[in-house]
Scaffold this motif. Structure first.
Motif, short mmCIF file in Angstrom:
data_model
loop_
_atom_site.label_atom_id
_atom_site.label_comp_id
_atom_site.label_asym_id
_atom_site.label_seq_id
_atom_site.Cartn_x
_atom_site.Cartn_y
_atom_site.Cartn_z
N LEU A 3 12.87 -13.49 23.35
CA LEU A 3 13.63 -12.40 22.75
C LEU A 3 14.87 -12.09 23.57
O LEU A 3 14.82 -11.70 24.72
N LEU A 4 16.07 -12.32 22.95
CA LEU A 4 17.37 -11.99 23.52
C LEU A 4 17.74 -12.79 24.75
O LEU A 4 18.67 -12.45 25.47
N THR A 5 17.00 -13.89 25.06
CA THR A 5 17.40 -14.67 26.22
C THR A 5 18.68 -15.46 25.96
O THR A 5 19.26 -16.01 26.88
N GLY A 6 19.13 -15.50 24.70
CA GLY A 6 20.41 -16.11 24.42
C GLY A 6 21.58 -15.33 24.99
O GLY A 6 22.71 -15.79 24.94
N LEU A 7 21.34 -14.15 25.54
CA LEU A 7 22.41 -13.35 26.14
C LEU A 7 22.80 -13.87 27.52
O LEU A 7 23.72 -13.36 28.13
N THR A 8 22.06 -14.84 28.03
CA THR A 8 22.35 -15.34 29.37
C THR A 8 22.18 -16.84 29.41
O THR A 8 21.54 -17.43 28.56
N THR A 9 22.74 -17.49 30.38
CA THR A 9 22.62 -18.93 30.58
C THR A 9 22.00 -19.20 31.93
O THR A 9 22.47 -18.68 32.93
N LEU A 10 20.92 -19.95 31.94
CA LEU A 10 20.26 -20.26 33.18
C LEU A 10 20.84 -21.53 33.77
O LEU A 10 21.14 -22.50 33.07
N ALA A 11 20.99 -21.53 35.09
CA ALA A 11 21.48 -22.71 35.77
C ALA A 11 20.43 -23.81 35.68
O ALA A 11 19.24 -23.58 35.80
N ALA A 12 20.87 -25.02 35.48
CA ALA A 12 19.94 -26.14 35.38
C ALA A 12 20.62 -27.39 35.89
O ALA A 12 21.84 -27.51 35.88
N ASP A 13 19.81 -28.34 36.33
CA ASP A 13 20.35 -29.59 36.85
C ASP A 13 20.73 -30.54 35.73
O ASP A 13 21.48 -31.49 35.94
N VAL A 14 20.20 -30.31 34.52
CA VAL A 14 20.51 -31.17 33.38
C VAL A 14 21.06 -30.30 32.27
O VAL A 14 20.77 -29.11 32.19
N PRO A 15 21.87 -30.89 31.40
CA PRO A 15 22.42 -30.09 30.29
C PRO A 15 21.31 -29.54 29.40
O PRO A 15 20.30 -30.18 29.17
N ASP A 16 21.54 -28.33 28.89
CA ASP A 16 20.58 -27.73 27.97
C ASP A 16 20.58 -28.49 26.66
O ASP A 16 21.62 -29.01 26.22
#
Length: 472
Positions: A3-16
């Motif tokens: 729920l609403l996690t689209g409001l942020t971008t998590l850092a990741a080693d590979v593209p989402d």
């Protein structure tokens, strides 16, 4: 889900994955809309049961009128909730193919039970609506019992899935494959009981305060008759009990987090580093790794989160960056839920203590009555905000995991980006249309009832006089 996690971008080693963002937005829209209707489906039948019982066993015709009207409102909300629930059932596989493809066997049992509970509630709702004037009063009253019980069963089943996502069990992973599936162990996971109670009680807060707000608004407009007083008192009583129980249940649920999800607890408490004892931080934001603009109350963080004067809350500095949730969203959502819940509990206390001391705040001449009614009107939407904030805190706080410690959300999403954006647009239009339609229908029903018309005239069919002539 997320729920609403689209409001942020998590850092990741590979593209989402390309489908991650639209899937998150779609889940946010669907769950955020459906969860409010689900609360009425869970709690409303029990309130109708109490009102109908009063009408039958206390010979109160007005209570029967209210029970019948509430049942019609419940049918409207149930109908549009059925649409949004159906959308959600398709979305699980469409938006999160990695999750359902891998763990579908684990999650199948609670989903099946939820479907059975939904259909049973629909069946008995239909019998109850049709049974007015056709079924003996006491037998008719009993039709509400399975509706209330299926609401409990459905809530438990849905929360079993969410509890499992937070406390995965009932399977083993061997060479990358899910084996030794025990669906019963998955359904009755270690987190389901308190999560179920927290959500079930929240449903009574949302439905109770929202229904009471309608009658409070009517009384503010001068309708201080017994109809409005009774229509206010019964749902407000349910909401009051729920509001006073919720802090206890929430505390017991949250006290598990130090052992099960320390990253979520650190985000709740805005604990940038481990402190002993830990303070309670009111407000504030985490900016460049530092806590700013918060009000710190010494010791209280340890007391609330750890049931101790000295036990520390594990800090975010001990948790790898790629395993931390979006801290500020999680913290603000959690504090919004707690703050609103506390205010609603205080409102309930004020009303019932005043009533116990002989001050009926619903009387037109009552001192402070107008302010109480205004607060009751505000309590309806505030309860909805607290509900949404609680789900944001729960779901965003679990990130970056869709299955905690086992599968990341990026692994659950697919790559069908363009198609999912179209689905999101169509869903937004669908939910907007259903919202407008529900409001228009409910307002039309309320207007008819105020004019003394309990039912709509039949738009077709023979006139009753003509039928009688044919019988003769």
């Amino acid at each position: 889900m997320d729920l609403l996690t689209g409001l942020t971008t998590l850092a990741a080693d590979v593209p989402d994955p390309a489908g991650l963002l639209p899937a998150r937005q779609q889940m946010a829209l669907s769950l955020g809309w459906h969860i409010v209707l689900a609360c009425f489906g869970v709690a409303f039948p029990t309130m109708i049961l109490v009102m109908h019982w009063r009408g039958v066993y206390r010979d109160d015709p007005l209570a029967l009128v209210l029970a019948r009207r509430w049942a019609k409102v419940s049918a409207v909300l149930f109908a549009i909730g059925a649409v949004s629930g159906t959308v959600l059932s398709f979305e699980m596989g469409l938006l999160w193919p990695g999750l359902m493809g891998r763990f579908g066997d684990v999650l199948g049992l609670p989903f099946a039970f939820e479907g059975v509970a939904f259909f049973l509630e629909a069946i008995f709702l239909g019998i109850y609506l049709y049974g007015w004037g056709r079924i003996p009063p006491r037998r008719h009253l009993l039709m509400l019992v399975p509706m209330a019980l299926t609401g409990i069963a459905g809530t438990f089943s849905v929360l079993a899935v969410n509890g499992w996502m937070n406390n995965p069990t009932g399977f083993r992973i061997v060479d990358g494959e899910v084996t030794d599936v025990d669906p019963w162990a998955a359904m009755f996971n270690s987190g389901v009981l308190w999560q179920f109670l927290h959500m079930w009680v929240a449903a009574f807060m949302v439905a109770g305060f929202s229904i009471a707000a309608v009658y409070a608004a009517g009384m503010l407009r001068g309708r201080r008759d017994r109809h409005h007083r009774l229509g206010f008192t019964v749902p407000f009583a349910f909401a009051s009990v729920a509001a006073l129980l919720q802090p206890v249940i929430g505390h017991l649920l949250g006290s598990r987090l130090a052992d099960t999800q320390p990253a979520k607890l650190a985000a709740f408490e805005l604990a940038s580093e481990t402190e002993s004892p830990s303070p309670l931080r009111l407000g504030g934001l985490l900016v460049d790794g530092e806590v700013r603009w918060s009000i710190d109350i010494p010791y209280l963080g340890s007391v609330i989160a750890r049931n101790s004067l000295t036990a520390p809350v594990q800090g975010l500095d001990t948790i790898p960056l790629d395993e931390q949730p979006p801290v500020n969203i999680t913290h603000l959502a959690f504090q919004s839920m707690v703050g609103i819940g506390t205010a609603l509990a205080l409102l309930a206390l004020v009303y019932w203590v005043a009533r116990w001391r002989g001050h009926d705040l619903l009387r037109p001449e009552a001192r402070g009555g107008t302010w109480l009614l205004r607060a009751a009107v505000a309590a309806g939407p505030l309860a909805v905000v607290a509900l949404e904030a609680g789900w944001i805190a729960t779901e965003v706080g679990r990130q970056p995991w869709v299955v905690y410690g086992v599968m990341r959300t990026t692994e659950a999403a697919g790559n069908a980006s363009t198609a999912l954006w179209w689905v999101l647009g169509a869903s937004a239009l669908l939910y907007a249309a259903m919202t407008v339609g529900a409001v228009l229908v409910l307002r039309s029903m309320a207007r008819r009832w105020r004019e003394g018309d309990e039912s709509l005239p039949s738009p077709y069919g023979p006139e009753l006089e003509h039928v009688e002539e044919q019988r003769r």
